[in-house]
Design an enzyme around this catalytic site. Structure first.
Site, PDB file in Angstrom:
ATOM      1  N   HIS A  22     -25.613 -55.004  15.076  1.00  0.00           N
ATOM      2  CA  HIS A  22     -23.807 -55.364  14.575  1.00  0.00           C
ATOM      3  C   HIS A  22     -23.713 -54.239  13.172  1.00  0.00           C
ATOM      4  O   HIS A  22     -23.470 -55.638  12.356  1.00  0.00           O
ATOM      5  CB  HIS A  22     -23.645 -56.277  15.074  1.00  0.00           C
ATOM      6  CG  HIS A  22     -23.659 -56.908  16.530  1.00  0.00           C
ATOM      7  ND1 HIS A  22     -22.591 -56.347  17.353  1.00  0.00           N
ATOM      8  CD2 HIS A  22     -24.321 -57.464  17.257  1.00  0.00           C
ATOM      9  CE1 HIS A  22     -22.661 -56.601  18.380  1.00  0.00           C
ATOM     10  NE2 HIS A  22     -24.069 -57.604  18.261  1.00  0.00           N
ATOM     11  N   CYS A  56     -23.811 -52.346  20.221  1.00  0.00           N
ATOM     12  CA  CYS A  56     -24.163 -53.173  20.845  1.00  0.00           C
ATOM     13  C   CYS A  56     -23.536 -52.816  22.134  1.00  0.00           C
ATOM     14  O   CYS A  56     -24.133 -51.855  23.265  1.00  0.00           O
ATOM     15  CB  CYS A  56     -24.375 -54.641  20.438  1.00  0.00           C
ATOM     16  SG  CYS A  56     -25.226 -55.705  21.273  1.00  0.00           S
ATOM     17  N   GLU A 104     -22.111 -54.147  11.414  1.00  0.00           N
ATOM     18  CA  GLU A 104     -20.566 -54.182  11.425  1.00  0.00           C
ATOM     19  C   GLU A 104     -20.417 -55.707  10.666  1.00  0.00           C
ATOM     20  O   GLU A 104     -19.468 -56.185  10.378  1.00  0.00           O
ATOM     21  CB  GLU A 104     -20.094 -54.771  12.780  1.00  0.00           C
ATOM     22  CG  GLU A 104     -19.279 -55.458  13.500  1.00  0.00           C
ATOM     23  CD  GLU A 104     -20.411 -54.593  14.620  1.00  0.00           C
ATOM     24  OE1 GLU A 104     -21.765 -53.913  14.370  1.00  0.00           O
ATOM     25  OE2 GLU A 104     -20.302 -54.845  15.670  1.00  0.00           O
TER      26      GLU A 104
HETATM   27  N1  LIG Z   1     -22.986 -58.064  21.133  1.00  0.00           N
HETATM   28  C1  LIG Z   1     -23.198 -57.632  21.837  1.00  0.00           C
HETATM   29  O1  LIG Z   1     -22.409 -57.073  21.926  1.00  0.00           O
HETATM   30  C2  LIG Z   1     -23.547 -58.305  23.526  1.00  0.00           C
HETATM   31  C3  LIG Z   1     -23.620 -56.868  24.163  1.00  0.00           C
HETATM   32  C4  LIG Z   1     -23.575 -57.449  25.493  1.00  0.00           C
HETATM   33  N2  LIG Z   1     -25.631 -58.052  26.299  1.00  0.00           N
HETATM   34  C5  LIG Z   1     -23.728 -56.878  27.029  1.00  0.00           C
HETATM   35  O2  LIG Z   1     -24.414 -56.458  27.789  1.00  0.00           O
HETATM   36  O3  LIG Z   1     -22.453 -55.846  26.398  1.00  0.00           O
END
Ligand SMILES: NC(=O)CC[C@H](N)C(=O)O
Length: 192
Positions: free
Chosen positions: A172, A74, A174
């Site tokens: 994610h 992410c 994790e």
């Molecule tokens: N769950 C997440 O890691 C969100 C990432 C977030 N939108 C970012 O740009 O950092």
């Protein structure tokens, strides 16, 4: 683990469950001792700003360029991208992955969702948890697509990639107790 901000604990638990020795990295000199680096989910702007303040941005780029295996989830995917769209103005990345990533591609916090996805290297499907998730808008020729969204309006969007020693997911792994994506990263680390 890059431990400047984000869901470090969840990654640590998953990796330790697989027998990996996990170090929380907050200083550039700590990069030297690693076989691999996980970049957690969280807030990519916060992570990159902290990395700059702690003098880690260039050392991280050097480590990636030197072949250190990295796995970003992410926000971690945002950090590994060479190019961003819809990011904060001037938002820097570590880079390394020849991809264009659309930050918050799937929308806002309220648009968070889960989906079972087939993924290269993982048998059956992966329960993918998307939280304000980015997607890969364009991937270079050297990038292997590991997973795409399989249903809904974003169907077909690329959400997991690998290029050399770098791996990234929009979602994610994790979160949710399935360690198989981390296991495939540890296989990559061993191979490297
Ligand atoms: N769950 C997440 O890691 C969100 C990432 C977030 N939108 C970012 O740009 O950092």
């Amino acid at each position: 683990m890059l431990a400047l901000q984000g869901d470090v604990r969840e990654h640590r638990e998953t990796l330790e469950g697989l027998g990996a020795q996990v170090v929380a990295v907050r200083r550039a000199r700590e990069l030297a001792q690693l076989d691999g680096l996980v970049l957690p989910g969280g807030e990519s702007t916060a992570i990159v700003n902290l990395a700059r303040v702690f003098g880690m941005l260039e050392p991280l780029r050097t480590a990636v360029a030197g072949g250190l295996p990295c796995f970003g989830t992410c926000a971690g995917m945002v950090l590994l991208a060479d190019r961003l769209v819809d990011a904060m103005e001037g938002q820097e990345t570590i880079g390394g992955l020849d991809v264009t990533v659309r930050r918050n591609g799937f929308g806002r916090q309220v648009d968070s969702f889960e989906q079972d996805l087939p993924m290269v290297g993982v048998e059956g499907s992966v329960r993918a948890v998307f939280i304000r998730a980015p997607w890969v808008e364009e991937a270079g020729a050297e990038v292997e697509v590991l997973a795409r969204v399989s249903e809904g309006p974003a169907s077909g969007r690329i959400v997991a990639v690998r290029q050399g020693n770098l791996m990234a997911t929009s979602f994610h792994p994790e979160v949710g107790g399935d360690p198989r994506v981390h296991r495939s990263f540890l296989d990559l680390v061993r191979g490297a």
